[in-house]
Design an enzyme around this catalytic site. Structure first.
Site, short mmCIF file in Angstrom:
data_model
loop_
_atom_site.label_atom_id
_atom_site.label_comp_id
_atom_site.label_asym_id
_atom_site.label_seq_id
_atom_site.Cartn_x
_atom_site.Cartn_y
_atom_site.Cartn_z
N LYS A 47 0.85 -1.19 0.00
CA LYS A 47 0.00 0.00 0.00
C LYS A 47 0.89 1.25 0.00
CE LYS A 47 -4.37 1.38 1.96
NZ LYS A 47 -5.56 0.87 2.63
N GLU A 75 -19.63 -4.19 9.56
CA GLU A 75 -20.54 -3.34 10.34
C GLU A 75 -21.63 -4.17 11.02
OE1 GLU A 75 -19.47 -2.62 7.28
OE2 GLU A 75 -18.45 -0.69 7.51
N ARG A 107 -25.69 -0.53 6.35
CA ARG A 107 -25.38 -1.95 6.25
C ARG A 107 -25.92 -2.74 7.44
NH1 ARG A 107 -20.64 -4.09 3.23
NH2 ARG A 107 -21.39 -3.53 1.17
C1 TPP Z 1 -19.04 -1.30 4.06
C2 TPP Z 1 -17.85 -0.39 4.08
N1 TPP Z 1 -17.28 -0.06 5.26
C3 TPP Z 1 -16.22 0.77 5.28
C4 TPP Z 1 -15.71 1.27 4.12
C5 TPP Z 1 -14.57 2.28 4.17
N2 TPP Z 1 -13.38 1.74 3.51
C6 TPP Z 1 -13.04 2.13 2.27
S1 TPP Z 1 -11.68 1.36 1.71
C7 TPP Z 1 -11.48 0.52 3.17
C8 TPP Z 1 -10.33 -0.40 3.35
C9 TPP Z 1 -10.29 -1.43 2.28
O1 TPP Z 1 -9.21 -2.28 2.48
P1 TPP Z 1 -8.78 -3.23 1.29
O2 TPP Z 1 -9.97 -3.89 0.71
O3 TPP Z 1 -7.70 -4.13 1.81
O4 TPP Z 1 -8.22 -2.25 0.19
P2 TPP Z 1 -6.89 -1.35 0.27
O5 TPP Z 1 -7.37 0.04 0.53
O6 TPP Z 1 -6.01 -1.86 1.35
O7 TPP Z 1 -6.29 -1.48 -1.08
C10 TPP Z 1 -12.50 0.84 4.06
C11 TPP Z 1 -12.62 0.29 5.41
C12 TPP Z 1 -16.34 0.90 2.92
N3 TPP Z 1 -15.95 1.38 1.74
N4 TPP Z 1 -17.40 0.08 2.93
#
Ligand code: TPP
Length: 622
Positions: free
Chosen positions: A283, A367, A395
């Site tokens: 990342k 959630e 959610r």
């Molecule tokens: C239901 C939901 N909860 C929280 C989020 C906020 N959110 C956006 S990206 C993310 C992290 C995603 O992690 P990952 O899938 O590993 O992708 P990365 O950013 O590490 O590439 C979160 C928690 C979301 N988009 N959807």
């Protein structure tokens, strides 16, 4: 510039390996420049550059279907699908979305941007392709992060893909992080595998030997798979998890080595069923502050001023007021615990985690689990606070309604980023939480109009023997217009006038007061109440409101079923001959991205808009 020559993914297939490296650098340059100027997801996009190139060289989008979970990592995808010019308007009003967008490109399919859904979309699309007989010619590749793999829906999708045997290539983009390090046993096990040098060395040694043996030695796919499986077993691989669900696993591969990924993806695409290709990525790659992002500010970078430098601390915010109040409540009551769904930084829980590590729970992007786990904690005598963005609360509505509400449990929902949030577009506005929480029997619903009120309400909420929600907006904390705060579950009358009564909810108190001043200049005197608590409503406030010839409610959530509807119904119960009630709020529409102030003005929810609506309603009632 190589990038200028890439009009579509087909152009990528003409590049040599050294050109791909140069192109990846150019793409990173554009991402860093655009995001630090305009805001946007930084770390996730920087980590996905080579992976995107490999995917688009192997799969032929848009004939093949490329799907992105959440969609916050698709900037490189946008850059190689003909949208380089559009980066000047990234996340701006009428500009390019920060997520895939069906209106922007035939290469984009899913734009919901709430996590963990992509395997379900993939299952549905694969089913549809099977129906239409297109499976032979069209392939589906679904990219999902290790963070998104902590959401329940991802497992539901995986289970159904495995069960159905539908052909989908699942690219597991594993950078070990959501906002914070990913909370997942599966992820930990996978990380252990990816960090074990012996395993990686063994893999590449075998691969090299096969290469030397030439075409024959490269084996049929089945032989290759059997071999890698044997290696994994020898290395006590934890990944049979996927295979128990009926999903093949291959990896891990270096997610920044384009040729290695291409080979892995080609192998996977020839497998007739669902298959995971596990890529290890970094990342923030190429930008050290984003790689080290301890404060979780560079996952989704906010520009705080035009001259903002990365790492500039934001001014005092609503979130900070919440953090301080929660810390002080937790100091005096050890039953207080806090939960987050993978967002400890943005929800303001990092100081809580540092101070009370045993009372802090990051449950992953889950959630629903957070809310029902909080119900269990409350049943066991704890005082859980579920800190979640308003948009993600949707959610967990069923869990809040039945698991918490039906049992009357003392769970506090701390709903940040409520109302119009701005540049993340339709999926991120928090316009539903009032309607949803008001629909839950027994739920106390609080909407502070200032950061000081928020501090007061956190303490109040924790003293209530039942479910409570507190919702507040994004950004810099408002201060109370008169420096005062309310008490108990009462509203607060801030201005007196006889011509109309404005009942303002939360952050809209400020524009309501501006409207009152504007109206006063035109000779119309209005009362203004800060509603503070939307449920139960303050009877004294209602009794005062009906004494006016017009009642106006203002909120930054959906008008239908929101605070205004709720107040209207309460006034009707109180007084059958009540005055006309004008409810101002957001329409039942998906609201596009723009700055919050611009959206609120367009919706008539700024001072001028509220004043105009009041004047019009008064004229109509004369
Ligand atoms: C239901 C939901 N909860 C929280 C989020 C906020 N959110 C956006 S990206 C993310 C992290 C995603 O992690 P990952 O899938 O590993 O992708 P990365 O950013 O590490 O590439 C979160 C928690 C979301 N988009 N959807």
């Amino acid at each position: 510039m190589l990038l200028e020559k890439i009009g579509s993914p087909a152009d990528l297939r003409r590049l040599r390996p050294d050109q791909l490296t140069a192109l990846a650098d150019e793409i990173r340059g554009v991402i860093i420049e655009s995001v630090t100027r305009l805001g946007g997801h930084l770390g996730s996009n920087l980590g996905a550059v080579e992976m995107t190139l490999a995917i688009h060289r192997v799969f032929e989008s848009p004939k093949d279907i490329v799907l992105w979970d959440t969609g916050h990592q698709a900037y490189a995808h946008k850059l190689v699908t003909g949208r380089q010019q559009d980066f000047v308007g990234l996340k701006q009003e009428n500009g390019m979305s920060g997520y895939p967008s069906r209106a922007e490109s035939e290469h984009d399919w899913v734009e919901n941007s709430h996590a963990s859904t992509i395997l379900s979309y993939a299952h549905g699309l694969a089913t549809a392709l099977d129906h239409s007989g297109e499976t032979k010619d069209r392939r589906i590749v679904a990219v999902v992060g290790d963070g998104a793999m902590t959401g329940g829906m991802a497992y539901e999708g995986l289970n159904n893909l495995g069960h159905s045997g539908r052909k989908v290539v699942i690219v597991l983009n594993d950078n070990g992080r959501s906002y914070a390090p990913t909370i997942s046993r599966l992820s930990t096990e996978i990380s252990r595998l990816r960090l074990r040098p012996g395993y990686m060395n063994l893999r590449s040694k075998v691969a090299r030997r096969l290469d030397r043996l030439g075409a024959v030695g490269r084996l049929a796919d089945a032989g290759w798979t059997a071999l890698t499986t044997a290696i994994r077993e020898a290395a006590a691989d934890p990944v049979p998890f996927f295979e128990a669900l009926g999903v093949r696993y291959t990896g891990p591969f270096d997610g920044h080595d384009v040729p290695a990924m291409e080979e892995a993806l080609r192998h996977a695409a020839s497998y007739n069923g669902p298959i995971v290709v596990h890529l290890r990525t970094e990342k923030g790659r190429g930008y050290q502050p984003a790689v080290e992002d301890e404060e979780q500010r560079l996952h989704d970078f906010k520009v705080v001023s035009p001259s903002a430098q990365v790492n500039t601390p934001a001014p005092a915010t609503w979130t900070q007021a919440f953090t301080e109040a929660l810390l002080s409540a937790a100091e005096s009551d050890e039953r207080v615990v806090a939960l987050t769904a993978a967002m400890p930084g943005p929800t303001g829980l990092l100081p809580f985690q540092a101070r009370f590590p045993r009372r802090f729970f990051d449950v992953g992007i889950a959630e629903q689990h957070a809310v029902t786990a909080a119900a269990g904690m409350a049943m066991g005598g704890l005082r859980p606070v579920v800190a979640v963005y308003s948009t993600f609360f949707s959610r967990a509505f069923d869990q809040a309604n039945l698991d918490v509400g039906l049992h009357g449990l003392p769970v506090v929902f701390a709903l940040d980023r409520a109302g119009i949030t701005g540049d993340d577009g339709p999926s991120h506005h928090g316009v539903l939480d009032l309607a949803l929480t008001l629909a839950i029997p027994g739920m106390t619903v609080m909407a502070p109009s200032s950061a000081e009120e928020l501090r007061v309400m956190v303490g109040q909420a924790l003293a209530i023997e039942g479910p409570v929600s507190i919702r507040w907006p994004k950004g810099e904390g408002h201060t109370a217009p008169d420096g005062e705060t309310g008490s108990g579950l009462n509203g607060r009358k801030i201005r007196h006038g006889d011509d109309a009564c404005i009942l303002a909810v939360g952050r809209l108190l400020r524009p309501a007061l501006e409207a009152a001043e504007e109206l006063a200049r035109r000779g119309i005197e209005t009362s203004v109440w800060d509603v503070r608590v939307v449920k139960p409503l303050d009877e004294a406030m209602l009794a005062d409101a009906v004494k006016h010839p017009l009642v106006v409610t203002v909120e930054d959530g959906v008008r239908v079923g929101g605070a205004g509807s709720h107040i209207d119904a309460a006034l009707a119960r109180l007084d059958e001959t009540r005055p006309p009630v004008l409810t101002l709020g957001t329409p039942l529409e998906f609201i596009p991205q723009a700055k919050p102030a611009s959206i609120l003005a367009r919706l008539g929810l700024d001072g001028a808009g509220i004043a105009a609506s009041v004047e019009k309603a008064l004229e109509a009632s004369r």
